[in-house]
Motif scaffolding. Structure first.
Motif, PDB file in Angstrom:
ATOM      1  N   LEU A 147       0.858  -1.186   0.000  1.00 60.94           N
ATOM      2  CA  LEU A 147       0.000   0.000   0.000  1.00 60.94           C
ATOM      3  C   LEU A 147       0.890   1.230   0.000  1.00 60.94           C
ATOM      4  O   LEU A 147       1.815   1.333   0.801  1.00 60.94           O
ATOM      5  N   VAL A 148       0.589   2.167  -0.885  1.00 63.10           N
ATOM      6  CA  VAL A 148       1.322   3.431  -0.950  1.00 63.10           C
ATOM      7  C   VAL A 148       0.379   4.543  -0.514  1.00 63.10           C
ATOM      8  O   VAL A 148      -0.768   4.604  -0.972  1.00 63.10           O
ATOM      9  N   THR A 149       0.841   5.414   0.355  1.00 67.88           N
ATOM     10  CA  THR A 149       0.008   6.510   0.838  1.00 67.88           C
ATOM     11  C   THR A 149       0.857   7.745   1.086  1.00 67.88           C
ATOM     12  O   THR A 149       2.061   7.649   1.344  1.00 67.88           O
ATOM     13  N   ASN A 150       0.219   8.902   0.998  1.00 69.46           N
ATOM     14  CA  ASN A 150       0.898  10.145   1.361  1.00 69.46           C
ATOM     15  C   ASN A 150       0.523  10.577   2.783  1.00 69.46           C
ATOM     16  O   ASN A 150       0.982  11.610   3.260  1.00 69.46           O
ATOM     17  N   LYS A 151      -0.327   9.762   3.444  1.00 66.39           N
ATOM     18  CA  LYS A 151      -0.742  10.048   4.825  1.00 66.39           C
ATOM     19  C   LYS A 151      -0.673   8.740   5.617  1.00 66.39           C
ATOM     20  O   LYS A 151      -1.613   7.937   5.575  1.00 66.39           O
ATOM     21  N   GLU A 152       0.417   8.544   6.326  1.00 67.54           N
ATOM     22  CA  GLU A 152       0.635   7.245   6.960  1.00 67.54           C
ATOM     23  C   GLU A 152      -0.311   6.950   8.124  1.00 67.54           C
ATOM     24  O   GLU A 152      -0.366   5.821   8.601  1.00 67.54           O
ATOM     25  N   ASP A 153      -1.075   7.960   8.574  1.00 64.92           N
ATOM     26  CA  ASP A 153      -2.022   7.724   9.661  1.00 64.92           C
ATOM     27  C   ASP A 153      -3.474   7.641   9.144  1.00 64.92           C
ATOM     28  O   ASP A 153      -4.424   7.649   9.932  1.00 64.92           O
ATOM     29  N   CYS A 154      -3.664   7.528   7.822  1.00 70.73           N
ATOM     30  CA  CYS A 154      -5.023   7.471   7.265  1.00 70.73           C
ATOM     31  C   CYS A 154      -5.639   6.094   7.516  1.00 70.73           C
ATOM     32  O   CYS A 154      -4.943   5.132   7.861  1.00 70.73           O
ATOM     33  N   GLY A 155      -6.941   6.013   7.311  1.00 75.14           N
ATOM     34  CA  GLY A 155      -7.647   4.764   7.566  1.00 75.14           C
ATOM     35  C   GLY A 155      -7.160   3.617   6.705  1.00 75.14           C
ATOM     36  O   GLY A 155      -7.089   2.466   7.154  1.00 75.14           O
ATOM     37  N   GLY A 156      -6.825   3.910   5.452  1.00 81.09           N
ATOM     38  CA  GLY A 156      -6.329   2.863   4.566  1.00 81.09           C
ATOM     39  C   GLY A 156      -5.024   2.278   5.051  1.00 81.09           C
ATOM     40  O   GLY A 156      -4.807   1.060   5.004  1.00 81.09           O
ATOM     41  N   ALA A 157      -4.120   3.138   5.542  1.00 85.41           N
ATOM     42  CA  ALA A 157      -2.833   2.665   6.049  1.00 85.41           C
ATOM     43  C   ALA A 157      -3.013   1.827   7.312  1.00 85.41           C
ATOM     44  O   ALA A 157      -2.338   0.806   7.507  1.00 85.41           O
ATOM     45  N   THR A 158      -3.935   2.257   8.170  1.00 80.93           N
ATOM     46  CA  THR A 158      -4.215   1.488   9.392  1.00 80.93           C
ATOM     47  C   THR A 158      -4.724   0.095   9.048  1.00 80.93           C
ATOM     48  O   THR A 158      -4.290  -0.915   9.627  1.00 80.93           O
ATOM     49  N   TYR A 159      -5.644   0.030   8.081  1.00 81.61           N
ATOM     50  CA  TYR A 159      -6.188  -1.265   7.662  1.00 81.61           C
ATOM     51  C   TYR A 159      -5.081  -2.153   7.094  1.00 81.61           C
ATOM     52  O   TYR A 159      -5.035  -3.359   7.362  1.00 81.61           O
ATOM     53  N   ALA A 160      -4.199  -1.574   6.290  1.00 82.04           N
ATOM     54  CA  ALA A 160      -3.110  -2.349   5.694  1.00 82.04           C
ATOM     55  C   ALA A 160      -2.212  -2.956   6.781  1.00 82.04           C
ATOM     56  O   ALA A 160      -1.858  -4.138   6.719  1.00 82.04           O
ATOM     57  N   ASP A 218      -1.275  -6.973   7.705  1.00 87.76           N
ATOM     58  CA  ASP A 218       0.104  -7.349   7.360  1.00 87.76           C
ATOM     59  C   ASP A 218       0.473  -7.017   5.915  1.00 87.76           C
ATOM     60  O   ASP A 218       1.210  -7.752   5.252  1.00 87.76           O
ATOM     61  N   ILE A 219      -0.055  -5.909   5.424  1.00 85.94           N
ATOM     62  CA  ILE A 219       0.308  -5.424   4.094  1.00 85.94           C
ATOM     63  C   ILE A 219       1.324  -4.302   4.268  1.00 85.94           C
ATOM     64  O   ILE A 219       1.064  -3.337   4.994  1.00 85.94           O
ATOM     65  N   PRO A 220       2.482  -4.412   3.646  1.00 85.02           N
ATOM     66  CA  PRO A 220       3.500  -3.364   3.793  1.00 85.02           C
ATOM     67  C   PRO A 220       2.976  -1.996   3.369  1.00 85.02           C
ATOM     68  O   PRO A 220       2.239  -1.884   2.382  1.00 85.02           O
ATOM     69  N   VAL A 221       3.343  -0.965   4.120  1.00 88.15           N
ATOM     70  CA  VAL A 221       2.908   0.401   3.837  1.00 88.15           C
ATOM     71  C   VAL A 221       4.127   1.247   3.467  1.00 88.15           C
ATOM     72  O   VAL A 221       5.125   1.263   4.199  1.00 88.15           O
ATOM     73  N   VAL A 222       4.012   1.934   2.337  1.00 90.99           N
ATOM     74  CA  VAL A 222       5.098   2.804   1.873  1.00 90.99           C
ATOM     75  C   VAL A 222       4.583   4.236   1.862  1.00 90.99           C
ATOM     76  O   VAL A 222       3.518   4.517   1.286  1.00 90.99           O
ATOM     77  N   LEU A 223       5.307   5.130   2.501  1.00 89.48           N
ATOM     78  CA  LEU A 223       4.941   6.543   2.525  1.00 89.48           C
ATOM     79  C   LEU A 223       5.590   7.255   1.350  1.00 89.48           C
ATOM     80  O   LEU A 223       6.809   7.205   1.161  1.00 89.48           O
ATOM     81  N   PHE A 224       4.742   7.928   0.536  1.00 91.99           N
ATOM     82  CA  PHE A 224       5.274   8.702  -0.588  1.00 91.99           C
ATOM     83  C   PHE A 224       4.381   9.914  -0.841  1.00 91.99           C
ATOM     84  O   PHE A 224       3.151   9.775  -0.905  1.00 91.99           O
ATOM     85  N   PRO A 225       4.971  11.106  -0.973  1.00 92.69           N
ATOM     86  CA  PRO A 225       6.408  11.355  -0.789  1.00 92.69           C
ATOM     87  C   PRO A 225       6.784  11.361   0.689  1.00 92.69           C
ATOM     88  O   PRO A 225       6.025  11.857   1.525  1.00 92.69           O
ATOM     89  N   ARG A 226       7.934  10.820   0.988  1.00 93.54           N
ATOM     90  CA  ARG A 226       8.393  10.771   2.376  1.00 93.54           C
ATOM     91  C   ARG A 226       8.857  12.152   2.829  1.00 93.54           C
ATOM     92  O   ARG A 226       8.606  12.555   3.973  1.00 93.54           O
ATOM     93  N   GLY A 256      -8.586   6.652  -4.248  1.00 92.21           N
ATOM     94  CA  GLY A 256      -8.672   7.841  -3.405  1.00 92.21           C
ATOM     95  C   GLY A 256      -7.309   8.415  -3.072  1.00 92.21           C
ATOM     96  O   GLY A 256      -7.102   8.922  -1.972  1.00 92.21           O
ATOM     97  N   PHE A 257      -6.393   8.360  -4.030  1.00 93.31           N
ATOM     98  CA  PHE A 257      -5.061   8.948  -3.858  1.00 93.31           C
ATOM     99  C   PHE A 257      -5.101  10.352  -4.425  1.00 93.31           C
ATOM    100  O   PHE A 257      -5.404  10.551  -5.607  1.00 93.31           O
ATOM    101  N   LEU A 258      -4.818  11.355  -3.583  1.00 89.16           N
ATOM    102  CA  LEU A 258      -5.060  12.751  -3.952  1.00 89.16           C
ATOM    103  C   LEU A 258      -3.843  13.480  -4.497  1.00 89.16           C
ATOM    104  O   LEU A 258      -3.871  14.698  -4.666  1.00 89.16           O
ATOM    105  N   LYS A 259      -2.795  12.729  -4.787  1.00 92.32           N
ATOM    106  CA  LYS A 259      -1.611  13.332  -5.389  1.00 92.32           C
ATOM    107  C   LYS A 259      -1.539  12.981  -6.872  1.00 92.32           C
ATOM    108  O   LYS A 259      -1.961  11.904  -7.288  1.00 92.32           O
ATOM    109  N   LEU A 260      -0.998  13.916  -7.653  1.00 95.27           N
ATOM    110  CA  LEU A 260      -0.791  13.649  -9.071  1.00 95.27           C
ATOM    111  C   LEU A 260       0.316  12.603  -9.218  1.00 95.27           C
ATOM    112  O   LEU A 260       1.388  12.728  -8.621  1.00 95.27           O
ATOM    113  N   ILE A 261       0.041  11.569 -10.007  1.00 90.34           N
ATOM    114  CA  ILE A 261       1.031  10.503 -10.190  1.00 90.34           C
ATOM    115  C   ILE A 261       2.207  11.039 -11.010  1.00 90.34           C
ATOM    116  O   ILE A 261       2.011  11.645 -12.080  1.00 90.34           O
TER     117      ILE A 261
END
Length: 290
Positions: A113-126, A130-138, A163-168
């Protein structure tokens, strides 16, 4: 008075009381197995044994079929696609996709899972699953090449924006051509582009007087919401809808549509028309496209 001798008890000679011999004669036919009864008994036992054998064989056959199905699904899982999901919020679409990979609707696995908000609900669920979480941009200095390298390490086949709010980054689009999907809560190209996300989309739809809305799934290019449309689902806009009511109905369709599309993606059922329009090949009827 009578004398005592007149009260002496004598053995009964009542003719109604059968003798032991006669009593044995009455029950003998029921207790002694005749040839006829033996045949019926043998036949009944044979039928019972046959029924038990058939039932046992049916159970064993069902168990074998269950094992075969389980092995087939295991083989399919081994050959399944490796998925990266990008989220910025609660991740309800991410949860729906993950659930579909677990129950076999999608032949693939969410490997990161890639997220720009490591405390969001999606990251918590991951993390809970046991799904690895990657913060980007760090950091502000984070390079897109770092993300590409990380995704390569996970051997990612497809990227799913949920629901990723950053431009890829352009580099990511170039490294994963035709392999990045996004879901948007309106019927693109209407109500799309920079600034159109979340509840803002539904407010704009209602304010416009549009009679229909719904989710759109499209491939990602270098701009916001301009990639080739792959699938849409129509949702009516009711006369006195609030943005919240409309959002709830659209979201319900999003969960179902995204699972169906990703299932087709993982089964290599996305066909590209000569003019560059992607189509989904039906699983039941390979001659039918949508």
């Amino acid at each position: 008075m009578m004398g005592a001798q007149n009260l002496q008890l004598q053995p009964s000679t009542n003719a109604l009381a059968p003798s032991t011999k006669n009593f044995e004669g009455l029950i003998t036919p029921f207790l002694q197995p005749t040839k006829f009864n033996r045949l019926r008994l043998t036949s009944a036992i044979s039928r019972i044994r046959s029924t038990r054998r058939q039932s046992l064989c049916a159970v064993i056959s069902q168990k074998v079929d269950d094992v075969r199905v389980s092995l087939r699904r295991h083989d399919e899982k081994l050959n399944g696609k490796r998925l990266a999901v990008f989220v910025s919020g609660g991740g309800s679409n991410f949860k729906a996709l993950h659930a579909a990979t677990l129950n076999g609707l999608i032949l693939g696995d969410v490997v990161v899972l890639v997220t720009n908000k490591e405390d969001c609900g999606g990251a918590t669920y991951a993390k809970e699953n046991d799904i690895p979480v990657v913060l980007f941009p760090r950091t502000k200095e984070s390079s897109p090449s770092e993300l590409v390298t990380t995704l390569r390490k996970f051997n990612v086949d497809f990227i799913l924006l949920a629901g990723f709010l950053k431009l890829i980054p352009v580099e990511l689009v170039q490294q994963f051509p035709k392999r990045i999907l996004n879901i948007h809560p309106s019927l693109l190209p209407a109500f799309g582009g920079k600034g159109y996300f979340g509840m803002k989309v539904h407010k704009a739809v209602i304010a416009s007087g549009a009679r229909y809305s719904g989710p759109t799934i499209h491939f990602v290019d270098e701009e916001y919401d301009t990639g080739r449309i792959l699938a849409q689902r129509v949702v009516p806009v009711c006369a006195f809808d609030t943005p919240e009511n409309l959002a709830a109905r659209v979201l319900q369709e999003e969960h179902q549509l995204y699972v169906e599309v990703v299932a087709a993606l993982c089964e290599d059922r996305i066909i590209w028309r000569d003019d560059g329009v992607p189509l989904i090949q039906s699983k039941e009827d390979p001659q039918h496209y949508s």
